[in-house]
Design an enzyme around this catalytic site. Structure first.
Site, short mmCIF file in Angstrom:
data_model
loop_
_atom_site.label_atom_id
_atom_site.label_comp_id
_atom_site.label_asym_id
_atom_site.label_seq_id
_atom_site.Cartn_x
_atom_site.Cartn_y
_atom_site.Cartn_z
N LYS A 176 -2.90 -0.26 7.78
CA LYS A 176 -4.29 -0.72 7.78
C LYS A 176 -4.49 -1.87 8.76
O LYS A 176 -5.50 -1.93 9.47
CB LYS A 176 -4.70 -1.15 6.37
N ARG A 233 0.87 -1.18 0.00
CA ARG A 233 0.00 0.00 0.00
C ARG A 233 0.91 1.23 0.00
O ARG A 233 2.00 1.21 0.56
CB ARG A 233 -0.91 0.00 1.23
N HIS A 257 -3.06 -9.88 3.40
CA HIS A 257 -4.51 -9.82 3.54
C HIS A 257 -4.95 -10.54 4.82
O HIS A 257 -4.41 -11.60 5.15
CB HIS A 257 -5.20 -10.47 2.34
N TYR A 293 -8.60 -11.60 -6.78
CA TYR A 293 -7.62 -11.79 -7.85
C TYR A 293 -7.81 -13.14 -8.54
O TYR A 293 -7.65 -13.26 -9.75
CB TYR A 293 -6.20 -11.69 -7.29
N ARG A 334 -0.79 -2.47 -6.37
CA ARG A 334 -1.02 -3.62 -5.48
C ARG A 334 -1.92 -4.63 -6.16
O ARG A 334 -1.67 -5.85 -6.13
CB ARG A 334 -1.64 -3.11 -4.18
N HIS A 388 -2.89 2.44 -5.46
CA HIS A 388 -3.33 1.11 -5.02
C HIS A 388 -3.45 0.13 -6.18
O HIS A 388 -3.44 -1.09 -5.97
CB HIS A 388 -4.68 1.23 -4.30
#
Length: 637
Positions: A394, A366, A495, A504, A472, A469
């Site tokens: 995050k 990020r 994640h 994805y 990413r 972003h």
């Protein structure tokens, strides 16, 4: 076009208390700072010492003695003293950028306000109006037009106050805040620097410094929202609470405008809520944006009711049926066509921005994580392989991922560049001039300016707009497309849940096929395009010739075939793993290697029959490598 608004709290301490504070200022302004004329050659500030060595420097003095009012003169000196010594400005800002600006402002203040005890005796709006008139009479422009790239990568004009007006506005707003009678929570604008929030509540790479409660039509609703936002800051980030305040302001201003009789929250009914929902749904907002507004209201109502606030809804006002159906978000990956253009233009960027682009393309961080990357983040294991350790804002946790030696080297070069400029005093790899981490917006602006200036376009011919972003998303999509297991991608990207990574995998399922089983079947490229081959149009259109007719560099790959045109030059990849010094294999892959060799031989035979020399050379090299690998594996005990 609308000029920036004027901040005002106007809840000030008494005139006696202001006089005492001005006396305190004089006790702080010692030595050089006490002088009524500041000579840059004598200024002790490090940036002034450096600037004074510049032989072309013209503006040597800041002449506060232009202002005869001693009270105003002290406030002026203290204002510039604070901004120089807290890092907001440096000597260049004061003596060069603001030199003429300051001189004009001093002349105005001396002319208009000779008898006041403090600048706060004059309302800001009144002073700015008078100053604009004063400047206009002297032939000085009071506005300036800046140009910014909009979301469509078009340059649009933005009207702003000139430096002259801005400087007076900053001076007056500083003392509105300095003399405020109360806590930060009592103000209509909360400055995060004055709230002493924990580090995890504030993202230092954001320009979001304030939570703004100005603009509420009803003071009662404003105070309720301020109380709610103060509560939310205990558990949520500063930027999130700022967004909450903005959404609730929109709602309560709608209520005040359309339902004058409603003065308390417990008077709200489902009727008003439904009219508000209609209002926001007619604005053409996206489903996710509408959902954000509804969710903010629902959390607000449920929280104050659960905590038994005196004024809270008498019944449930928001229901699940109010939420629109939000389409499943798809990764916004950057097309290879765009990345190729970007990578060809990296030399046009400042070195530190170019380094950031290359790190993002490999690591998929990020942007906030990259901007706050600290020196010493590159670590190596006993085998000499490199890893990157960084903090995920995050997720509020440290994260470590493997990186290539090339990227590690780039980061270390940038670290040295920073060490040379900051004498090892800066902890960040990508700092601003004051040593704080780079702002996200700086990266985005510079990248999009490059796209605009160098005409980096998408496949439709439009100038591409970069979102940090999206790098990413691109890394995640590439990894899935290259067969990396989903749980590994999840770990690499950091994640929390497999659902995030599954986005994805969804792209992979829709756009790729695992292999070509026969040439006669539909051929699918790596971006999902279908090669249309019609065998009924004669010999020249048989599958084999269609495949090769455009001088395709046909080499067998473990999971398909290559379509790179000969005119594109030598293949930079050509089963690159087989030629890579980092490649290794084992007996468990022996069957795959043997199958790869068999397919390579078939392609080689076809290339020889048609005298395709380049294809012969490329596949001969692949064949020899595979035979060496297979021989070694079979000989291994």
């Amino acid at each position: 076009m609308k000029l920036p608004s004027v901040a005002t709290n106007r809840k000030l301490i008494t005139s006696t208390a202001i006089s005492e504070k001005i006396a305190d200022m004089n006790s702080v302004l010692k030595g050089f700072w006490a002088a009524d004329r500041w000579d840059i050659r004598l200024c002790p500030h490090p940036s002034a010492v450096e600037l004074s060595k510049n032989p072309s420097l013209r503006n040597r003095w800041v002449n506060f003695d232009k202002v005869e009012n001693i009270w105003l003169r002290t406030e002026l000196k203290y204002f510039y003293y604070v901004h120089l010594n807290n890092g907001t400005w440096n000597a260049k800002s004061v003596w060069i950028r603001k030199g003429t600006v300051i001189s004009r402002m001093l002349g105005f203040l001396n002319l208009k306000y000779p008898g006041i005890m403090s600048i706060t005796e004059v309302p800001i709006a009144k002073a700015l109006t008078e100053y604009r008139t004063y400047l206009t009479e002297q032939g000085v422009r009071t506005t300036t037009t800046n140009y910014k790239l909009d979301i469509n990568q078009q340059k649009t004009p933005v009207l702003a106050n000139s430096y002259y007006v801005t400087n007076l506005k900053q001076f007056m707003e500083f003392y509105e805040d300095f003399y405020f009678d109360g806590e930060e929570w009592d103000k209509d604008v909360w400055n995060r620097k004055n709230l002493s929030l924990p580090e995890d509540k504030v993202n230092p790479t954001s320009y979001e410094y304030t939570i703004n409660f100005r603009g509420f039509e009803n003071d009662y609703f404003k105070e309720v929202v301020k109380r709610f936002c103060k509560l939310k800051l205990n558990t949520h980030s500063f930027s999130h609470v700022s967004d909450v305040a903005s959404k609730l302001k929109e709602f309560f201003n709608f209520i005040y405008k359309n339902f004058k009789n409603i003065r308390k929250i417990n008077q709200l009914t489902r009727k008003e809520i439904e009219l508000y929902l209609t209002e926001i749904n007619l604005k053409g907002l996206s489903p996710s944006t509408v959902t954000g507004r509804i969710s903010t209201l629902e959390v607000f109502f449920s929280t104050i009711k659960r905590f038994d606030w005196v004024d809270s809804p008498s019944k449930t006002l928001i229901f699940q049926e109010d939420y629109p159906k939000v389409p499943k978000a798809q990764p916004r990956y950057i097309d290879e066509h765009v990345l190729e253009q970007l990578n060809r233009k990296l030399d046009k960027l400042e070195p530190y921005i170019a380094t950031m682009v290359m790190v993002l393309q490999e690591c998929g961080m990020r942007i906030s994580e990259l901007c706050t990357l600290k020196k010493g983040s590159v670590i190596t294991d006993k085998e000499g392989d490199c890893f990157l350790k960084y903090y995920q804002w995050k997720m509020k946790k440290e994260h470590i991922i493997p990186i290539s030696k090339e990227i590690a080297a780039l980061i270390l070069v940038q670290e040295q560049r920073v060490a040379d400029n900051f004498d090892n005093d800066c902890v960040y790899v990508f700092p601003r001039k004051d040593g704080s981490p780079l702002k996200q917006d700086t990266f985005r602006v510079k990248l999009n300016e490059l796209a605009y200036e160098e005409k980096i376009i998408d496949k439709t011919g439009n100038v591409f707009r970069f979102h940090a972003h999206a790098f990413r998303h691109t890394v995640g999509t590439r990894m899935i497309n290259n067969g990396v297991p989903q749980h590994i991608v999840q770990k690499f990207l950091g994640h929390e849940s497999p659902e995030m990574t599954a986005r994805y995998a969804h792209i992979f399922d829709e756009t790729l096929k695992k292999e070509f089983t026969k040439f006669k079947e539909t051929l699918v490229t790596n971006n999902g395009s279908i090669l249309e081959l019609n065998e009924e149009e004669g010999e020249a259109n048989n599958t084999d010739l269609q495949w090769f007719k455009k001088n395709i560099n046909a080499q067998a790959l473990p999971n398909g075939y290559c379509r790179l045109p000969v005119i594109a030059g030598p293949c930079p990849h050509a089963n690159a793993c087989l030629d890579c010094t980092n490649f290794c294999t084992s007996k468990q892959f022996l069957i795959e290697h043997e199958q790869h060799l068999e397919r390579t031989k078939q392609v080689l035979d076809r290339a020889r029959q048609n005298q395709w020399q380049r294809q012969v050379e490329t596949n001969e090299r692949v064949k020899n490598r595979l035979e060496q690998i297979i021989h070694s594996l079979k000989e291994t005990n």
